[in-house]
Design a protein around this motif. Structure first.
Motif, mmCIF file in Angstrom:
data_model
loop_
_atom_site.group_PDB
_atom_site.id
_atom_site.type_symbol
_atom_site.label_atom_id
_atom_site.label_comp_id
_atom_site.label_asym_id
_atom_site.label_seq_id
_atom_site.Cartn_x
_atom_site.Cartn_y
_atom_site.Cartn_z
ATOM 1 N N LYS A 39 0.898 -1.352 0.033
ATOM 2 C CA LYS A 39 -0.003 -0.061 0.063
ATOM 3 C C LYS A 39 0.808 1.059 0.120
ATOM 4 N N CYS A 40 0.566 2.174 -0.839
ATOM 5 C CA CYS A 40 1.211 3.515 -0.802
ATOM 6 C C CYS A 40 0.158 4.646 -0.698
ATOM 7 N N TRP A 41 0.788 5.659 -0.086
ATOM 8 C CA TRP A 41 0.260 6.999 0.458
ATOM 9 C C TRP A 41 1.065 7.947 0.238
ATOM 10 N N THR A 42 0.589 9.275 0.426
ATOM 11 C CA THR A 42 1.333 10.618 0.478
ATOM 12 C C THR A 42 1.207 11.182 1.779
ATOM 13 N N ASN A 43 2.362 11.418 2.674
ATOM 14 C CA ASN A 43 2.351 11.724 3.964
ATOM 15 C C ASN A 43 2.256 13.297 3.657
ATOM 16 N N ASP A 44 2.091 14.029 4.997
ATOM 17 C CA ASP A 44 1.875 15.344 5.005
ATOM 18 C C ASP A 44 2.659 16.284 4.729
ATOM 19 N N ASP A 45 4.046 15.583 4.322
ATOM 20 C CA ASP A 45 5.256 16.573 3.635
ATOM 21 C C ASP A 45 5.166 16.424 1.790
ATOM 22 N N GLY A 46 3.884 15.704 1.422
ATOM 23 C CA GLY A 46 3.976 15.345 -0.051
ATOM 24 C C GLY A 46 4.936 14.223 -0.503
ATOM 25 N N VAL A 47 5.483 13.490 0.548
ATOM 26 C CA VAL A 47 6.285 12.527 -0.073
ATOM 27 C C VAL A 47 5.478 10.959 -0.046
ATOM 28 N N ARG A 48 5.763 10.368 -1.149
ATOM 29 C CA ARG A 48 5.164 9.065 -1.134
ATOM 30 C C ARG A 48 5.740 8.172 -0.302
ATOM 31 N N GLU A 49 4.888 7.310 0.369
ATOM 32 C CA GLU A 49 5.458 6.141 1.182
ATOM 33 C C GLU A 49 4.696 5.011 1.118
ATOM 34 N N CYS A 50 5.272 3.896 1.058
ATOM 35 C CA CYS A 50 4.616 2.290 0.892
ATOM 36 C C CYS A 50 5.107 1.526 2.163
ATOM 37 N N PRO A 56 -2.572 4.979 10.497
ATOM 38 C CA PRO A 56 -3.996 5.325 11.060
ATOM 39 C C PRO A 56 -4.060 6.828 10.392
ATOM 40 N N GLU A 57 -3.280 7.485 10.733
ATOM 41 C CA GLU A 57 -3.421 9.051 10.394
ATOM 42 C C GLU A 57 -3.500 9.432 8.953
ATOM 43 N N TYR A 58 -3.074 8.337 8.021
ATOM 44 C CA TYR A 58 -3.295 8.700 6.698
ATOM 45 C C TYR A 58 -4.505 7.698 6.122
ATOM 46 N N ALA A 59 -5.337 7.119 6.736
ATOM 47 C CA ALA A 59 -6.049 6.092 6.350
ATOM 48 C C ALA A 59 -7.398 7.004 5.809
ATOM 49 N N GLN A 60 -7.602 8.014 5.974
ATOM 50 C CA GLN A 60 -8.641 9.007 5.352
ATOM 51 C C GLN A 60 -8.354 9.551 4.106
ATOM 52 N N LYS A 61 -7.181 9.369 3.896
ATOM 53 C CA LYS A 61 -6.557 9.867 2.536
ATOM 54 C C LYS A 61 -6.519 8.990 1.402
ATOM 55 N N ALA A 62 -6.495 9.206 0.127
ATOM 56 C CA ALA A 62 -6.317 8.448 -0.730
ATOM 57 C C ALA A 62 -4.947 7.648 -0.635
ATOM 58 N N HIS A 63 -5.152 6.362 -1.388
ATOM 59 C CA HIS A 63 -3.844 5.629 -1.222
ATOM 60 C C HIS A 63 -4.048 4.422 -2.202
ATOM 61 N N ARG A 64 -3.159 3.541 -2.769
ATOM 62 C CA ARG A 64 -3.301 2.766 -3.525
ATOM 63 C C ARG A 64 -2.530 1.560 -2.848
ATOM 64 N N THR A 75 -7.475 1.079 -5.875
ATOM 65 C CA THR A 75 -7.360 2.590 -5.476
ATOM 66 C C THR A 75 -8.430 2.910 -4.602
ATOM 67 N N THR A 76 -8.014 3.597 -3.492
ATOM 68 C CA THR A 76 -9.061 3.985 -2.390
ATOM 69 C C THR A 76 -9.084 5.680 -2.435
ATOM 70 N N GLU A 77 -10.062 6.214 -2.803
ATOM 71 C CA GLU A 77 -10.133 7.637 -2.806
ATOM 72 C C GLU A 77 -10.087 8.411 -1.319
ATOM 73 N N ARG A 78 -9.769 9.255 -1.160
ATOM 74 C CA ARG A 78 -9.741 10.069 0.152
ATOM 75 C C ARG A 78 -11.151 10.234 0.652
ATOM 76 N N ALA A 79 -11.161 10.492 1.958
ATOM 77 C CA ALA A 79 -12.512 10.478 2.475
ATOM 78 C C ALA A 79 -12.971 11.766 2.422
ATOM 79 N N LYS A 80 -14.367 12.162 2.106
ATOM 80 C CA LYS A 80 -14.771 13.703 1.743
ATOM 81 C C LYS A 80 -15.016 14.488 3.095
ATOM 82 N N SER A 81 -14.694 15.719 2.797
ATOM 83 C CA SER A 81 -14.916 16.623 4.263
ATOM 84 C C SER A 81 -16.419 16.816 4.343
ATOM 85 N N LYS A 82 -16.510 17.219 5.590
ATOM 86 C CA LYS A 82 -17.922 17.460 6.045
ATOM 87 C C LYS A 82 -18.676 18.603 5.007
ATOM 88 N N GLU A 83 -17.856 19.714 4.540
ATOM 89 C CA GLU A 83 -18.483 20.494 3.751
ATOM 90 C C GLU A 83 -18.486 20.065 2.322
#
Length: 225
Positions: A39-50, A56-64, A75-83
């Motif tokens: 599984k690969c995701w992008t951290n808060d610094d914009g760096v791709r991690e696998c 858990p802190e990136y579970a709501q964000k998009a990842h592959r 591919t899992t899309e990021r969770a939508k915000s309340k707005e």
């Protein structure tokens, strides 16, 4: 049963080369466990991690999820915000309201068509009813104008009385002022009534034109040149 010792399957007595090949192929065809995915995701610094799991802190964000060969499996899309969810619900409600309004107009149009066809057997009947409605409004307008004329004469008389009092140096009595105010209000109401009835006649004329056109369409009557 064939036992595989330290010498291996190839050296086991009575085991042919083809049997060995089939055994290897069977093992190769076994499905990979789910945990084999990467599984690969992008951290808060914009760096791709696998890794094997998404933190858990990136579970709501998009990842592959990638296979061992690096091919994207899912591919899992990021969770939508309340707005975003609020806007999405509002748009869905607006779309549903538009659809419901269209259906309402269609039902209303069909109901009017049924009334039009069941009430009038000829176009002439439709014209007679319209003329009768217009005549009824005209009678009310004429009657109101007659009342308005009477009010104007009464108001003129009251103004004459008020002028006489002023010439004598006297003040207009509260009773006289009240009578003048009441007549002026009645005159205003009469003018408003007449204006409303005139607008009603214009609306009826437009509706009649629409009804005639629709009646001809439903009956398959062509408009005469």
């Amino acid at each position: 049963m064939i036992k595989i010792g330290r010498r291996g399957l190839m050296n086991a007595p009575g085991v042919s080369l083809s049997a060995c090949a089939l055994a290897v192929l069977a093992v190769a065809l076994l499905p990979l466990p789910v945990s084999a995915g990467i599984k690969c995701w992008t951290n808060d610094d914009g760096v791709r991690e696998c890794g094997n799991t998404v933190p858990p802190e990136y579970a709501q964000k998009a990842h592959r999820e990638l296979s061992k060969e690096g091919i994207t499996v899912s591919t899992t899309e990021r969770a939508k915000s309340k707005e975003e969810l609020r806007i999405e619900r509002a748009e869905a409600a607006r779309t549903e309201a538009i659809r419901a309004e269209k259906e309402r107009k269609i039902r209303e149009r069909k109901a009017k068509d049924r009334v039009l066809l069941s009430t009038f057997t000829t176009e002439n009947e439709l014209a007679l009813v319209h003329e009768g409605q217009v005549a009824a409004i005209d009678i009310r307008i004429i009657h109101t104008k007659q009342i308005l004329g009477q009010l104007e004469r009464s108001l003129e008389q009251l103004h004459t009385q008020a002028a006489k009092l002023e010439r004598r140096g006297k003040s207009i009595t509260p009773e006289l002022e009240n009578r003048i105010a009441k007549i002026q209000q009645k005159m205003q109401d009469s003018h408003t009534f007449i204006e409303r009835r005139r607008r009603q006649k214009a609306e009826m004329a437009a509706q009649y034109t629409e009804d005639v056109a629709r009646y001809r369409e439903l009956k398959g009557i062509k408009k005469a040149n």
